[in-house]
Scaffold this motif. Structure first.
Motif, PDB file in Angstrom:
ATOM      1  N   ALA A 157       0.819  -1.207   0.000  1.00 24.10           N
ATOM      2  CA  ALA A 157       0.000   0.000   0.000  1.00 24.10           C
ATOM      3  C   ALA A 157       0.855   1.261   0.000  1.00 24.10           C
ATOM      4  O   ALA A 157       0.414   2.323  -0.430  1.00 24.10           O
ATOM      5  CB  ALA A 157      -0.916   0.017   1.229  1.00 24.10           C
ATOM      6  N   VAL A 158       2.100   1.151   0.462  1.00 21.64           N
ATOM      7  CA  VAL A 158       2.993   2.306   0.542  1.00 21.64           C
ATOM      8  C   VAL A 158       3.959   2.335  -0.639  1.00 21.64           C
ATOM      9  O   VAL A 158       4.173   3.383  -1.253  1.00 21.64           O
ATOM     10  CB  VAL A 158       3.789   2.282   1.869  1.00 21.64           C
ATOM     11  CG1 VAL A 158       4.747   3.461   1.951  1.00 21.64           C
ATOM     12  CG2 VAL A 158       2.825   2.312   3.055  1.00 21.64           C
ATOM     13  N   LYS A 212      -0.086  -0.880   9.474  1.00 19.32           N
ATOM     14  CA  LYS A 212      -0.216  -1.839   8.385  1.00 19.32           C
ATOM     15  C   LYS A 212      -1.674  -1.952   7.980  1.00 19.32           C
ATOM     16  O   LYS A 212      -2.572  -1.428   8.647  1.00 19.32           O
ATOM     17  CB  LYS A 212       0.324  -3.197   8.795  1.00 19.32           C
ATOM     18  CG  LYS A 212      -0.372  -3.829   9.996  1.00 19.32           C
ATOM     19  CD  LYS A 212       0.277  -5.158  10.368  1.00 19.32           C
ATOM     20  CE  LYS A 212      -0.415  -5.781  11.588  1.00 19.32           C
ATOM     21  NZ  LYS A 212       0.190  -7.093  11.939  1.00 19.32           N
ATOM     22  N   GLY A 213      -1.912  -2.665   6.861  1.00 21.79           N
ATOM     23  CA  GLY A 213      -3.271  -2.888   6.397  1.00 21.79           C
ATOM     24  C   GLY A 213      -4.015  -1.598   6.146  1.00 21.79           C
ATOM     25  O   GLY A 213      -3.590  -0.754   5.373  1.00 21.79           O
ATOM     26  N   GLU A 214      -5.143  -1.423   6.840  1.00 23.90           N
ATOM     27  CA  GLU A 214      -5.977  -0.246   6.667  1.00 23.90           C
ATOM     28  C   GLU A 214      -5.562   0.906   7.586  1.00 23.90           C
ATOM     29  O   GLU A 214      -6.170   1.977   7.546  1.00 23.90           O
ATOM     30  CB  GLU A 214      -7.446  -0.596   6.940  1.00 23.90           C
ATOM     31  CG  GLU A 214      -8.012  -1.656   6.026  1.00 23.90           C
ATOM     32  CD  GLU A 214      -9.433  -2.023   6.381  1.00 23.90           C
ATOM     33  OE1 GLU A 214     -10.292  -1.130   6.366  1.00 23.90           O
ATOM     34  OE2 GLU A 214      -9.689  -3.205   6.688  1.00 23.90           O
ATOM     35  N   ALA A 215      -4.550   0.697   8.416  1.00 29.13           N
ATOM     36  CA  ALA A 215      -4.191   1.702   9.423  1.00 29.13           C
ATOM     37  C   ALA A 215      -2.731   2.119   9.284  1.00 29.13           C
ATOM     38  O   ALA A 215      -1.913   1.886  10.165  1.00 29.13           O
ATOM     39  CB  ALA A 215      -4.452   1.166  10.826  1.00 29.13           C
ATOM     40  N   ALA A 233      -8.763   8.573  -0.091  1.00 29.62           N
ATOM     41  CA  ALA A 233      -7.343   8.543   0.262  1.00 29.62           C
ATOM     42  C   ALA A 233      -7.149   8.970   1.716  1.00 29.62           C
ATOM     43  O   ALA A 233      -7.647  10.009   2.123  1.00 29.62           O
ATOM     44  CB  ALA A 233      -6.531   9.464  -0.658  1.00 29.62           C
ATOM     45  N   PRO A 234      -6.433   8.147   2.497  1.00 28.09           N
ATOM     46  CA  PRO A 234      -5.832   6.870   2.066  1.00 28.09           C
ATOM     47  C   PRO A 234      -6.686   5.644   2.379  1.00 28.09           C
ATOM     48  O   PRO A 234      -6.312   4.530   2.045  1.00 28.09           O
ATOM     49  CB  PRO A 234      -4.534   6.830   2.873  1.00 28.09           C
ATOM     50  CG  PRO A 234      -4.912   7.479   4.170  1.00 28.09           C
ATOM     51  CD  PRO A 234      -5.922   8.560   3.816  1.00 28.09           C
ATOM     52  N   ALA A 242      -7.330  -0.011   2.027  1.00 28.94           N
ATOM     53  CA  ALA A 242      -8.181  -1.171   2.307  1.00 28.94           C
ATOM     54  C   ALA A 242      -8.239  -2.116   1.118  1.00 28.94           C
ATOM     55  O   ALA A 242      -8.127  -3.340   1.280  1.00 28.94           O
ATOM     56  CB  ALA A 242      -9.587  -0.704   2.679  1.00 28.94           C
ATOM     57  N   THR A 243      -8.420  -1.595  -0.072  1.00 30.41           N
ATOM     58  CA  THR A 243      -8.479  -2.464  -1.249  1.00 30.41           C
ATOM     59  C   THR A 243      -7.133  -3.118  -1.512  1.00 30.41           C
ATOM     60  O   THR A 243      -7.063  -4.294  -1.878  1.00 30.41           O
ATOM     61  CB  THR A 243      -8.942  -1.674  -2.487  1.00 30.41           C
ATOM     62  OG1 THR A 243      -8.101  -0.526  -2.669  1.00 30.41           O
ATOM     63  CG2 THR A 243     -10.372  -1.215  -2.327  1.00 30.41           C
ATOM     64  N   GLU A 244      -6.066  -2.372  -1.309  1.00 27.35           N
ATOM     65  CA  GLU A 244      -4.723  -2.927  -1.512  1.00 27.35           C
ATOM     66  C   GLU A 244      -4.451  -4.060  -0.523  1.00 27.35           C
ATOM     67  O   GLU A 244      -3.766  -5.034  -0.843  1.00 27.35           O
ATOM     68  CB  GLU A 244      -3.680  -1.826  -1.343  1.00 27.35           C
ATOM     69  CG  GLU A 244      -2.261  -2.263  -1.615  1.00 27.35           C
ATOM     70  CD  GLU A 244      -2.007  -2.561  -3.085  1.00 27.35           C
ATOM     71  OE1 GLU A 244      -1.024  -3.253  -3.381  1.00 27.35           O
ATOM     72  OE2 GLU A 244      -2.798  -2.113  -3.929  1.00 27.35           O
TER      73      GLU A 244
END
Length: 556
Positions: A140-141, A215-218, A440-441, A446-448
């Motif tokens: 995601a990054v 990580k993930g959604e956070a 964003a973000p 979340a989708t990533e």
């Protein structure tokens, strides 16, 4: 772009109110400039907030629209087209194997912080990205680094791909040599990406003092990427302020720019979430231009004397299915049922501008590699019901994520498009749980991370190669899709290392056929997005890649 570049979608239910607030509260200076002040400020409205001032940490078009004015890559695309031309490199060559790339750099180029651009600066950037650790290794990054160059010097994330980047060498002050382990269809096109644009080595040292976390959604992005003052590129504008409260980013002309100087001194990017809000702001003179014009507004604006050029088609909108999020999606009959349930022709007819097309595969028909032999899934509600029954899922329940506070080139009205698809799915007996998320973000992350069973995303090509579309999603396991079908991966990768253009295109066609037979998701449509400018504006050349250069803008 991205996924995501680029990647995806836009606006919201409550967005109209948000858009009008943003227009009314934040536009007084822009209004004065546009209505006859000294005209030294050009104000442009986008549909969503950028995610970062460091393009290396981004994958979305709203971020890249801003950073493209301040950062330059080794290669660029010709104004208004998709042909690769020199950027910070005047010329470049690749060895026959496609593993060694030599760049002859421009001389006399300066970064915004006064540092000199040279081969050592190029290598400082590539080595910086290659040595990322911790959260920076999250897809995601570091999405684009991983797509173009693979993993890192030491992979900490078990899902990070094998590193393809080998080294960067400053052969002399004005010659940089980048080596990779294996040839790739992503090169040399990848050298043109904003995510691989070149930063000042001095700034990179400051970047290294901070870290992304979570990580993930956070995920929390480093402070330098969220506030102006540290990032420094070589572009015609430099970023000087990010007023998040008023949803504005301000750039100033860089007078030491190596090329043609920007014609307007100040450039302001403002977020106005709704199409109606952006149109009204342009008509009132609060802004000087905006992107992603509603198809219904094009003729109205043109008749009123506004400039409304339309870009060529170079994008794709799709519904993604994340199999690991909802096990029912692992059944091919369920994926096929969803495909038959959604009335794509109705979406194109009611939501897209003239020239929009139903997509039969994961690339537009303007890209070499498009196949006329793919398996198709015409709208058929009864067949969808039959497939669900055969799969043992007659009462399927599925969560469907969609983005808010954004508009994308392939998705003029995300919520409206979501509602149409939700209705189609419900007619087939599928219970849909909506999950709106800020673009964003939140939505992108979340989708990533594979957190949405069904989701809406899209892609505007970064460069003209079929692998830039299908290779983006299906070259290997990707959490967004959550499947491990090696036959699909092999078919997609078959063309990525072929040097002969004709053979490569043939391999892409076969890959498209394999993808649509497996059906990991549903391609919906491709669209020619329009962009609008004030009556008193000489607009830039519009780009099918949505890579407009606002240094070309001037007032009449």
């Amino acid at each position: 772009m991205r996924i995501f570049k680029s990647r995806a979608v836009r606006a919201v239910t409550a967005a109209l109110a948000v858009g009008m607030i943003a227009t009314g509260c934040a536009s007084e200076r822009g209004k004065d400039d546009a209505k006859g002040g000294d005209k030294d400020t050009f104000v442009f409205a986008g549909a969503g907030d950028p995610g970062s001032l460091d393009p290396a940490l981004a994958s979305d078009g709203e971020t890249f629209r801003v950073t493209r004015q301040a950062f330059e890559a080794l290669l660029e695309h010709e104004a208004g087209g998709s042909k690769l031309v020199g950027g910070l490199a005047e010329s470049w060559t690749g060895n026959p194997a496609g593993t060694v790339w030599t760049f002859n750099l421009r001389k006399g180029v300066k970064f915004h912080d006064g540092e000199a651009f040279n081969a050592a600066a190029v290598c400082a950037n590539y080595d910086h990205w290659f040595n990322w650790k911790g959260t920076y290794q999250s897809s995601a990054v570091s999405y684009y680094w991983q797509k173009i160059m693979g993993g890192f010097a030491k992979n900490e994330d078990k899902e990070a791909p094998k590193a393809n980047y080998k080294s960067c060498t400053a052969k002399d002050e004005n010659t940089a040599v980048i080596e990779v382990h294996e040839p790739s269809a992503n090169l040399p096109g990848g050298f043109s990406l904003q995510a691989l644009a070149i930063h000042s080595p001095k700034a990179i040292k400051e970047y290294a003092k901070q870290a992304a976390s979570g990580k993930g959604e956070a995920i929390t992005y480093p402070k330098y990427s969220q506030e102006a003052g540290t990032v420094a590129g070589t572009g015609p504008y430099k970023i000087v302020k990010w007023n998040k409260g008023n949803k504005e980013i301000t750039l100033e002309r860089f007078d030491d720019y190596w090329g043609d100087k920007a014609k307007v001194k100040n450039l302001v990017f403002r977020t106005i979430a709704t199409e109606e809000g952006r149109r009204q702001a342009l008509q009132a003179g609060d802004i000087d231009g905006y992107d992603l014009v509603s198809p219904a507004d094009v003729k109205t604006l043109e008749q009123a004397g506004f400039n409304v050029p339309t870009r060529d088609v170079f994008n794709l909108f799709y519904v993604g299915m994340t199999q690991e999020k909802n096990p029912a999606l692992k059944k091919p009959e369920v994926r096929q049922a969803i495909a038959h349930a959604i009335d794509r022709e109705n979406i194109v007819k009611t939501q897209l501008p003239e020239g929009g097309k139903v997509a039969t595969q994961f690339m537009p028909d303007t890209v070499a590699g498009w196949s006329d032999k793919v398996k198709t899934y015409p709208h058929d509600t009864n067949k969808a019901k039959q497939l669900l029954a055969a799969a043992g899922e007659p009462k399927l329940k599925v969560e469907f994520c969609y983005p808010t506070e954004v508009t994308r080139p392939y998705m003029p009205a995300p919520q409206d498009m979501f509602e149409l698809m939700k209705s189609d799915l419900e007619k087939a007996g599928i219970t849909v749980t909506p999950k709106p998320m800020k673009w964003a973000p939140d939505y992108l992350d979340a989708t990533e991370a594979g957190a949405c069973a069904l989701h809406m995303l899209g892609w505007t090509g970064d460069f003209n190669d079929g692998y830039n579309f299908i290779g983006t999603w299906f070259a290997k396991y990707d959490k967004q899709w959550g499947f491990k079908e090696q036959k699909v991966f092999d078919a997609v990768n078959a063309g990525s290392k072929i040097g002969d253009p004709a053979q490569r295109v043939d391999a892409y066609k076969k890959a498209n056929e394999a993808i649509m037979e497996y059906l990991p998701g549903l391609p919906i449509s491709s669209s020619p997005p329009a962009i609008a400018f004030g009556k008193n504006v000489n607009p830039p050349k519009v780009s099918p890649l949505t890579q407009e250069n606002f240094a070309e803008v001037s007032f009449k």
